[in-house]
Scaffold this active site. Structure first.
Site, PDB file in Angstrom:
ATOM      1  N   GLU A 150      20.720 -20.870  73.626  1.00  0.00           N
ATOM      2  CA  GLU A 150      20.661 -20.230  74.944  1.00  0.00           C
ATOM      3  C   GLU A 150      21.074 -21.282  75.969  1.00  0.00           C
ATOM      4  OE1 GLU A 150      16.785 -19.310  76.701  1.00  0.00           O
ATOM      5  OE2 GLU A 150      17.583 -17.379  77.324  1.00  0.00           O
ATOM      6  N   GLU A 197       8.261 -11.651  76.302  1.00  0.00           N
ATOM      7  CA  GLU A 197       9.649 -11.407  76.736  1.00  0.00           C
ATOM      8  C   GLU A 197      10.311 -12.780  76.748  1.00  0.00           C
ATOM      9  OE1 GLU A 197      10.757  -8.484  77.031  1.00  0.00           O
ATOM     10  OE2 GLU A 197       9.009  -7.235  77.425  1.00  0.00           O
ATOM     11  N   GLY A 199       9.148 -16.054  79.086  1.00  0.00           N
ATOM     12  CA  GLY A 199       9.506 -17.468  79.080  1.00  0.00           C
ATOM     13  C   GLY A 199      10.382 -17.802  77.888  1.00  0.00           C
ATOM     14  N   LYS A 226      -0.326 -16.583  86.203  1.00  0.00           N
ATOM     15  CA  LYS A 226       0.023 -18.014  86.217  1.00  0.00           C
ATOM     16  C   LYS A 226       1.539 -18.091  86.402  1.00  0.00           C
ATOM     17  CE  LYS A 226       1.382 -21.272  84.393  1.00  0.00           C
ATOM     18  NZ  LYS A 226       2.520 -22.040  84.981  1.00  0.00           N
ATOM     19  N   THR A 261      11.559 -19.040  74.128  1.00  0.00           N
ATOM     20  CA  THR A 261      11.090 -18.646  72.798  1.00  0.00           C
ATOM     21  C   THR A 261      10.081 -19.672  72.250  1.00  0.00           C
ATOM     22  OG1 THR A 261      12.967 -17.245  72.352  1.00  0.00           O
ATOM     23  CG2 THR A 261      11.898 -18.215  70.429  1.00  0.00           C
ATOM     24  N   GLY A 287       6.875 -18.947  73.757  1.00  0.00           N
ATOM     25  CA  GLY A 287       6.391 -17.706  73.142  1.00  0.00           C
ATOM     26  C   GLY A 287       5.706 -17.974  71.812  1.00  0.00           C
ATOM     27  N   CYS A 345      17.781 -14.285  81.576  1.00  0.00           N
ATOM     28  CA  CYS A 345      17.569 -14.015  80.136  1.00  0.00           C
ATOM     29  C   CYS A 345      18.603 -13.034  79.613  1.00  0.00           C
ATOM     30  CB  CYS A 345      16.167 -13.465  79.900  1.00  0.00           C
ATOM     31  SG  CYS A 345      15.852 -11.947  80.815  1.00  0.00           S
TER      32      CYS A 345
HETATM   33  P1  NAD Z   1       9.058 -21.519  80.086  1.00  0.00           P
HETATM   34  O1  NAD Z   1       8.740 -20.982  78.742  1.00  0.00           O
HETATM   35  O2  NAD Z   1       9.296 -22.972  80.228  1.00  0.00           O
HETATM   36  O3  NAD Z   1       7.889 -21.170  81.113  1.00  0.00           O
HETATM   37  C1  NAD Z   1       7.450 -19.834  81.300  1.00  0.00           C
HETATM   38  C2  NAD Z   1       6.006 -19.859  81.762  1.00  0.00           C
HETATM   39  O4  NAD Z   1       5.200 -20.338  80.689  1.00  0.00           O
HETATM   40  C3  NAD Z   1       5.734 -20.794  82.934  1.00  0.00           C
HETATM   41  O5  NAD Z   1       4.777 -20.203  83.786  1.00  0.00           O
HETATM   42  C4  NAD Z   1       5.169 -22.029  82.261  1.00  0.00           C
HETATM   43  O6  NAD Z   1       4.336 -22.774  83.116  1.00  0.00           O
HETATM   44  C5  NAD Z   1       4.374 -21.396  81.147  1.00  0.00           C
HETATM   45  N1  NAD Z   1       4.123 -22.268  80.002  1.00  0.00           N
HETATM   46  C6  NAD Z   1       4.826 -23.345  79.590  1.00  0.00           C
HETATM   47  N2  NAD Z   1       4.263 -23.870  78.477  1.00  0.00           N
HETATM   48  C7  NAD Z   1       3.204 -23.096  78.170  1.00  0.00           C
HETATM   49  C8  NAD Z   1       2.228 -23.091  77.126  1.00  0.00           C
HETATM   50  N3  NAD Z   1       2.256 -24.011  76.169  1.00  0.00           N
HETATM   51  N4  NAD Z   1       1.288 -22.132  77.117  1.00  0.00           N
HETATM   52  C9  NAD Z   1       1.282 -21.175  78.067  1.00  0.00           C
HETATM   53  N5  NAD Z   1       2.162 -21.130  79.091  1.00  0.00           N
HETATM   54  C10 NAD Z   1       3.115 -22.077  79.130  1.00  0.00           C
HETATM   55  O7  NAD Z   1      10.295 -20.656  80.595  1.00  0.00           O
HETATM   56  P2  NAD Z   1      11.114 -20.858  81.941  1.00  0.00           P
HETATM   57  O8  NAD Z   1      11.915 -22.107  81.801  1.00  0.00           O
HETATM   58  O9  NAD Z   1      10.213 -20.693  83.112  1.00  0.00           O
HETATM   59  O10 NAD Z   1      12.075 -19.575  81.915  1.00  0.00           O
HETATM   60  C11 NAD Z   1      13.286 -19.553  81.244  1.00  0.00           C
HETATM   61  C12 NAD Z   1      13.130 -18.888  79.880  1.00  0.00           C
HETATM   62  O11 NAD Z   1      12.549 -17.618  80.026  1.00  0.00           O
HETATM   63  C13 NAD Z   1      14.470 -18.644  79.203  1.00  0.00           C
HETATM   64  O12 NAD Z   1      14.357 -18.893  77.825  1.00  0.00           O
HETATM   65  C14 NAD Z   1      14.719 -17.162  79.456  1.00  0.00           C
HETATM   66  O13 NAD Z   1      15.584 -16.529  78.540  1.00  0.00           O
HETATM   67  C15 NAD Z   1      13.332 -16.637  79.369  1.00  0.00           C
HETATM   68  N6  NAD Z   1      13.255 -15.366  80.076  1.00  0.00           N
HETATM   69  C16 NAD Z   1      13.096 -14.219  79.370  1.00  0.00           C
HETATM   70  C17 NAD Z   1      13.075 -12.999  80.023  1.00  0.00           C
HETATM   71  C18 NAD Z   1      12.890 -11.702  79.275  1.00  0.00           C
HETATM   72  O14 NAD Z   1      12.520 -10.730  79.901  1.00  0.00           O
HETATM   73  N7  NAD Z   1      13.124 -11.647  77.975  1.00  0.00           N
HETATM   74  C19 NAD Z   1      13.218 -12.967  81.407  1.00  0.00           C
HETATM   75  C20 NAD Z   1      13.384 -14.162  82.097  1.00  0.00           C
HETATM   76  C21 NAD Z   1      13.386 -15.370  81.426  1.00  0.00           C
END
Ligand code: NAD
Length: 479
Positions: free
Chosen positions: A375, A247, A225, A172, A227, A230, A281
């Site tokens: 962040e 992650e 995604g 997804k 925190t 997560g 990230c």
């Molecule tokens: P996000 O959490 O908004 O979205 C990530 C994914 O989760 C997307 O596919 C989104 O559609 C999905 N999603 C959103 N709500 C959900 C839910 N309730 N249940 C299941 N899935 C859901 O994150 P983003 O804005 O796409 O990315 C940025 C964030 O990701 C930042 O916080 C960044 O630090 C983190 N990140 C972490 C790493 C790592 O490896 N630690 C790498 C890249 C980004």
């Protein structure tokens, strides 16, 4: 403008509802693509397909799985430009960033392909009367949820290793960058992957996430995604007794000690802070620097920030492109305003045009400012002067996150003191905080996640361990 369908069971299909959503170009604000908007019913179809493909895919010889992954790597390498263009147009990445991402993804695929034949068990010599060993087997069906900031490589970390270890996958991708997720499906289709082994579902994260994680056929969920996302995914997984890899976010320190070469430190800080407009990230979130060098450093970093080309990400000299959306622009600007109002010195930037935020340098950032802990996900350098390495360590660990840290010093003792004391999953000495290597363990402490991805660490995460024994001679039972 193109219309994209989802990949389910080897076929490109519309959502059952027939609905689509808009995928926008973050720089121009124009419509880039129409993408199928999946819902619960489509999640069910994708899970059925992945579940059905488990047996044929997991029983395929590892060398065959390896060939498919190598083929995918070769096709990606041959079509770099096409993938890079998608990353620029729907993700707003500058050309240098997206090329780096594509090349690293080729490397990741090659590494995973090689690892197909390195799924190793152990033998135990604890009982001479029997052979005692472990065997690894796939978890089953993996639900992979990926973000928009490095959407190709971060989706591929999950897809490549889940497939390498014999699992089937429902991916997804983020709704800001769905097309690159669908292009991963196209890549594996061309590489000869069997129908159903990889399914790509596009649409709203919460609806699809809840449906996929709640499905009894899901064995493991892996999310990259925020925190907050997560936490939701972990609760959903726990509710359904599913395993999870997370992650998540970071507020990563770059520590610069008094013996550092300041020009090198400025380059390391600029790259770590401004790459992809800070939407990484692993970005440098706090620059923690020895007091006596902080003046010289901050002046030079401000000069460097002012010199970076910004704007249209399709132009070859652009370093800083657009932020992903208007909300992110507002959030970044509010953090800068709050810091300045509370006494931080604005040495450079602090303005934006459209979604392009100027590379910004803030001096004397303190804990009462929101940017100290939050962040940022924007091109903002926050400088925090400290007295010595002990204070540097305390400040570095003063965060709920624990993803990665950089340390710049010529003193090996101090470098190791910091490497041992830093509460972070990754520490890079004499480097910035941004680094990837497909073989090495990627992941964080504290609220930056759980689990590690990369090489043998991914193999462990995506495999079940089974203890198997064979008696050497007939066993005598006590009764
Ligand atoms: P996000 O959490 O908004 O979205 C990530 C994914 O989760 C997307 O596919 C989104 O559609 C999905 N999603 C959103 N709500 C959900 C839910 N309730 N249940 C299941 N899935 C859901 O994150 P983003 O804005 O796409 O990315 C940025 C964030 O990701 C930042 O916080 C960044 O630090 C983190 N990140 C972490 C790493 C790592 O490896 N630690 C790498 C890249 C980004």
């Amino acid at each position: 403008m193109k219309t994209y369908q989802m990949l389910i069971n080897g076929e490109w299909v519309n959502a059952l509802s027939g609905e689509f959503f808009d995928d926008l170009n973050p720089y121009t604000g124009e419509l880039y693509a129409h993408v199928a908007k999946g819902d619960k019913k489509d999640a069910d179809r994708a899970m059925s397909a992945a579940y059905k493909a488990r047996e044929p895919w997991s029983s395929m010889p590892p060398i065959e799985r390896s060939r498919i992954l190598f083929k995918a790597a070769q096709l990606l390498e041959e079509n770099k430009q096409e993938y890079a263009e998608v990353l620029v147009n729907e993700g707003g990445g500058a050309i240098g960033k997206v090329m780096f991402e594509v090349v690293q993804t080729v490397d990741l695929l090659q590494t995973a392909a090689g690892d197909c034949k390195c799924i190793l068990g152990e033998t135990f010599h604890s009982d001479p009367g029997k052979i005692s060993m472990t065997m690894l087997s796939p978890k089953g069906t993996v639900v992979a949820i990926s973000p928009w900031n490095f959407p190709l490589i971060l989706s591929m970390y999950k897809v490549a290793y889940a497939l390498a270890t014999g699992n089937t996958v429902v991916l997804k991708p983020a709704s800001e960058t769905p097309v690159i997720g669908l292009k991963i499906g196209e890549l594996f289709e061309k590489a000869g992957l069997m129908p159903g082994a990889l399914n790509i579902l596009t649409g709203p994260g919460k609806v699809l996430g809840d449906a996929l994680i709640g499905d009894h056929r899901c064995s493991l969920v892996t999310l990259t995604g925020e925190t907050g996302t997560g936490r939701h995914v972990a609760m959903k997984a726990a509710e359904n007794l599913k395993e999870y890899i997370l992650e998540l976010g970071g507020k990563n320190p770059l520590i610069i000690l008094e013996d550092a070469d300041i020009d090198f430190a400025v380059n390391a800080a600029a790259f770590g802070t401004f790459l992809h407009q800070g939407q990484v990230c692993m970005a440098v979130g706090r620059i923690i620097i020895a007091q006596e060098k902080s003046e010289e450093f901050s002046v030079k970093l401000a000069e460097k920030a002012a010199s970076l080309s910004k704007g249209d990400p399709t132009l070859h000299n652009t370093v800083v492109g657009p932020l992903i959306n208007d909300n992110q622009v507002k959030k970044v600007d509010a953090l800068v305003r709050d810091a300045v109002a509370k006494g931080a010195k604005l040495l450079q930037g602090g303005r934006y045009e459209g979604r392009v935020y100027d590379p910004t340098v803030l001096m004397d950032v303190r804990p009462d400012m929101e940017i100290y802990y939050e962040e940022t996900f924007g091109p903002i350098a926050s400088i925090i002067p400290v007295k010595n390495e002990k204070e540097a360590l305390d400040v570095a660990n003063d965060t709920v996150y624990g993803l990665v840290a950089g340390v710049i010093t010529k003193d090996n003792h101090k470098a190791l003191y910091l490497a041992e004391g830093l509460e972070a999953g990754m520490v890079h000495i004499n480097d910035t905080s941004i680094d990837v290597d497909a073989s090495c363990p990627f992941g964080g402490y504290k609220r930056s996640g759980r689990g590690r991805e990369g090489g043998r660490y991914s193999i462990e995460e995506y495999s079940e361990v089974k203890w198997v024994t064979i008696q050497k001679k007939e066993k005598i039972f006590p009764f």
